[in-house]
Enzyme design. Structure first.
Site, PDB file in Angstrom:
ATOM      1  CG  HIS A 113      -1.946  -1.101   1.201  1.00 11.15           C
ATOM      2  ND1 HIS A 113      -3.102  -1.090   0.446  1.00 11.15           N
ATOM      3  CD2 HIS A 113      -1.937  -2.296   1.837  1.00 11.15           C
ATOM      4  CE1 HIS A 113      -3.766  -2.217   0.636  1.00 11.15           C
ATOM      5  NE2 HIS A 113      -3.082  -2.970   1.477  1.00 11.15           N
ATOM      6  CG  ASN A 185      -7.852  -4.856   0.602  1.00  7.34           C
ATOM      7  OD1 ASN A 185      -7.158  -3.876   0.854  1.00  7.34           O
ATOM      8  ND2 ASN A 185      -7.467  -6.089   0.871  1.00  7.34           N
ATOM      9  CG  HIS A 377      -3.335  -1.132  14.937  1.00  4.25           C
ATOM     10  ND1 HIS A 377      -3.209  -2.451  14.517  1.00  4.25           N
ATOM     11  CD2 HIS A 377      -3.247  -1.177  16.303  1.00  4.25           C
ATOM     12  CE1 HIS A 377      -3.042  -3.231  15.561  1.00  4.25           C
ATOM     13  NE2 HIS A 377      -3.064  -2.489  16.655  1.00  4.25           N
TER      14      HIS A 377
END
Length: 741
Positions: A113, A185, A377
């Site tokens: 990413h 995603n 996170h």
């Protein structure tokens, strides 16, 4: 279409909030403010206290150049030397500070990413999730600031936006109860079922370690070697080979939380859910040739599209929705294991229920400080949201925190402005690299009496985060997976059967392209064995493209029910922020050009005027500014084209100057050949095409039949644009794509 952020500037992309003078300014003045479409992180202290300080006061400012310590400088163009031709002196503190800081400007890029774009926005809860979650940000009309980062997975920071790849869709919610990160995603399943395989799949997908090529692609031996041997990757690979692997825009991209999460309501009852982001503009993709051309002519295509749309006031929006499932002991639903991240639950079995609206309404003011330093996170949770035993999610809970500590230089990455929580912090954590909070007190431990016992523990009635007391099964330690994880082909077959004929053609083409890039024949043959277990026709068509025999399946195929929700075709969507090119023949019929341009603006879209040369067209009436020339325009930038005339060859229309020019075509047609290239590409890619007056001649010269699907040729500019606008709602003229299967 919402009110434009940048009134008076109809075409986004201006690099500065004010026009630049030709001569260098010499009169001291303070720095210009950011553009109206930009803002920085909200001003909170490192400990989550709202400071109320205007953003301008935490940015650099002042009329004069200074050192990092605020000392004004008289010169920054020359090192301090012993005479004009003498050696540079070691005492030059400004040189050392400037060069030292430059030498350390870069931080490690993300392993995955790395290539990203981001925006600020707001999330508004609908209140419909109250029965399943006590999370405050989901409450009715609760508005929560957010920062959203989109990204590709495999490529480096310098790679192209339009490569075939999975895209990240990561959202940081600055809630009143702390930060919640939904890190997902654009594909709802993943290559692997267990996080211990993550280094393997990424090592396989990254450039080969000996030559560091190919960049940002899966079309190579190591990737296909892995996914054909590790068949749990089959489902994700099929999605990636579909049009989902090459989105038209981040604004037209679905997002998924991938994993199953557990929500908790105020009574303590639990529900299992999967998160979905549904774009208001619909889900659309590029065609493969478009993606390839764009990677060369505009590798920043997706990040530019996102920033320009926000600047133009076409704020991207997504609804957050959840699929809900009973929190049963087996954590199964309709025979689908909810802990398997390579499986979906079809929307026909569990509809997506909207719980809130995300709107992106401001661009970052500094890419590095915000987009590059934002740290997500999956363990950033708030009361009302908990995790499950999905083995991929469990590994991510460790990996993300570990990654941020490495990238951002220590454990205090949460104190960077873009990462700061909007809830008060009193964590008793101290020191470490880049500590910017100035802590008070003498007793950073519990229990204590020297700081009056503070901080105290909170109970559930004080908003404490309490993990669901889930029963942990008594069992032996094993390195195994549940038997329900073993089916690697039923859902890929369901995906294939759910595609329209046109989408199937694109999947066949993608597999054929990617596998033809592999050197080892054994890998191609193994890939065909995998495809044979999905569908015989898919396998046969790809085999024909590879010049190899199609093998028989090695297992009995199931016949799952198709899921229409998996197809991208068939809907009609809003036009906000679409790009319409207006091809002109210089000053010909500028009144019609103005009329078309205004119609495009009124529809909430962006018109770009294309002419043989740059400048301003001024034959009659109000001047028309040229945004693109025939040398710079390619069809990939536009959602539709309107042809206002037949451009004669411009001054640079010869092959030695521009390789897109064919001198023989110029002589034979009297038309600038780049116009014909523009039109033929747009036709091939399914773009709507309109023309009036002499524009029809250009279409015919390009070999485009005037009665072909999606072609409008009239004598009236308004009629041409009205028809094109109707066609644009379906994104492409799909009737031009004739499938064979």
């Amino acid at each position: 279409m919402q009110e434009a952020v940048h009134p008076g500037n109809e075409i986004p992309g201006a690099p500065s909030p004010a026009p630049a003078p030709v001569a260098e300014p010499t009169d001291p003045a303070d720095s210009l403010p950011p553009k109206p479409d930009q803002r920085g992180p909200d001003t909170y202290s490192p400990t989550g206290q709202k400071t109320g300080i205007p953003q301008a006061e935490v940015a650099q400012g002042g009329e004069f150049l200074t050192t990092a310590q605020g000392t004004r400088l008289v010169d920054t163009d020359h090192s301090l030397k012993a005479g004009r031709r003498g050696p540079v002196l070691l005492q030059d503190h400004h040189l050392r500070e400037k060069i030292t800081h430059f030498d350390h400007e870069r931080i490690p890029e993300r392993v995955v990413h790395a290539r990203g774009a981001a925006a600020h926005g707001v999330f508004q809860g609908y209140g419909t999730a109250g029965q399943i979650s006590k999370a405050a940000f989901l409450g009715k009309d609760v508005e929560t600031p957010v920062f959203v980062r989109f990204s590709t997975v495999l490529g480096s920071r310098g790679s192209a936006d339009t490569v075939r790849d999975t895209r990240g869709f990561a959202t940081k919610f600055y809630t009143s109860e702390g930060v919640f990160d939904l890190v997902g995603n654009n594909i709802p399943v993943f290559f692997i079922q267990d996080a211990i395989k993550f280094p393997d799949v990424i090592h396989a997908g990254k450039p080969h370690p000996d030559r560091e090529i190919p960049q940002a692609q899966s079309a190579h031996d190591t990737f296909w070697d892995f996914v054909t041997l590790h068949t749990e990757a089959t489902h994700h690979t099929l999605w990636n080979m579909s049009d989902r692997g090459i989105p038209r825009s981040y604004r037209m991209m679905e997002g998924f939380g991938v994993h199953t999460f557990r929500l908790v309501n105020s009574e303590g009852a639990t529900t299992l859910v999967k998160f979905h982001w549904k774009p208001k503009l619909g889900v659309h993709s590029l065609v493969w040739e478009e993606a390839q051309i764009t990677a060369g002519v505009d590798p920043d295509f997706h990040r530019r599209d996102l920033a320009d749309a926000i600047e133009a006031g076409a704020f991207p929006q997504w609804e957050l929705g959840v699929q809900t499932f009973p929190d049963a002991d087996d954590q199964m639903f309709e025979g689908i294991d909810l802990l398997d991240p390579t499986k979906i639950v079809p929307e026909e079995l569990a509809p997506v229920q909207p719980v809130g609206l995300l709107t992106l309404n401001a661009n970052p003011s500094n890419y590095f400080a915000e987009t590059e330093q934002v740290a997500f996170h999956v363990g950033h949770l708030v009361p009302g949201i908990d995790v499950t035993n999905d083995p991929l999610l469990q590994g991510r809970l460790f990996s993300y925190l570990d990654t941020q500590i490495s990238r951002l230089g220590g454990p205090n990455f949460g104190q960077l402005p873009i990462n700061r929580t909007h809830a008060p912090v009193n964590d008793m954590l101290r020191d470490g690299m880049h500590q910017t909070a100035v802590h008070r007190g003498v007793a950073p431990y519990r229990p204590n009496s020297l700081d009056g016992g503070c901080p105290f523990l909170a109970g559930a009635d004080n908003g404490a985060y309490i993990e669901v007391p889930e029963q942990v099964p008594a069992s032996r330690k094993v390195r195994e997976a549940a038997a329900s994880f073993d089916d690697h082909y039923t859902q890929p077959r369901q995906f294939w059967l759910s595609m329209t004929p046109t989408e199937r053609e694109h999947i066949i083409a993608a597999y054929t392209f990617e596998l033809n890039k592999c050197w080892e024949s054994a890998i191609k043959e193994r890939a065909l064995l995998v495809l044979a277990n999905i569908d015989a026709e898919l396998c046969a068509q790809v085999a024909a493209g590879l010049g190899l025999p199609a093998p028989a399946p090695t297992m009995k195929q199931t016949e799952p029910q198709p899921s229409p929700a998996l197809s991208q075709l068939g809907g009609t969507w809003p036009l906000d922020g679409r790009i319409v090119g207006i091809v002109t023949a210089g000053d010909q019929d500028l009144s019609g050009v103005r009329s078309v341009r205004q119609a495009v603006l009124d529809a909430g879209m962006v018109p770009l005027v294309i002419a043989p040369a740059g400048g301003v067209l001024t034959t009659d009436g109000e001047p028309v500014t040229v945004q693109r020339t025939l040398a710079t325009a390619r069809s990939t930038e536009f959602d539709a084209l309107i042809v206002a005339g037949t451009p004669a060859p411009s001054a640079d229309a010869y092959g030695a100057r521009d390789a897109k020019v064919n001198d023989e075509v110029t002589t034979a047609t009297g038309i600038d050949p780049r116009t014909l290239l523009l039109l033929t590409e747009a036709y091939r890619h399914g773009k709507a095409l309109g023309a009036w007056n002499g524009g029809a001649e250009a279409l015919s010269a390009a070999g485009i039949a005037l009665d072909a699907p999606g072609i409008t040729a009239t004598n009236d500019a308004n009629t041409a644009i009205e028809t094109v606008l109707q066609l644009l709602g379906k994104h492409r003229v799909w009737d031009r794509f004739t499938p064979s299967v």
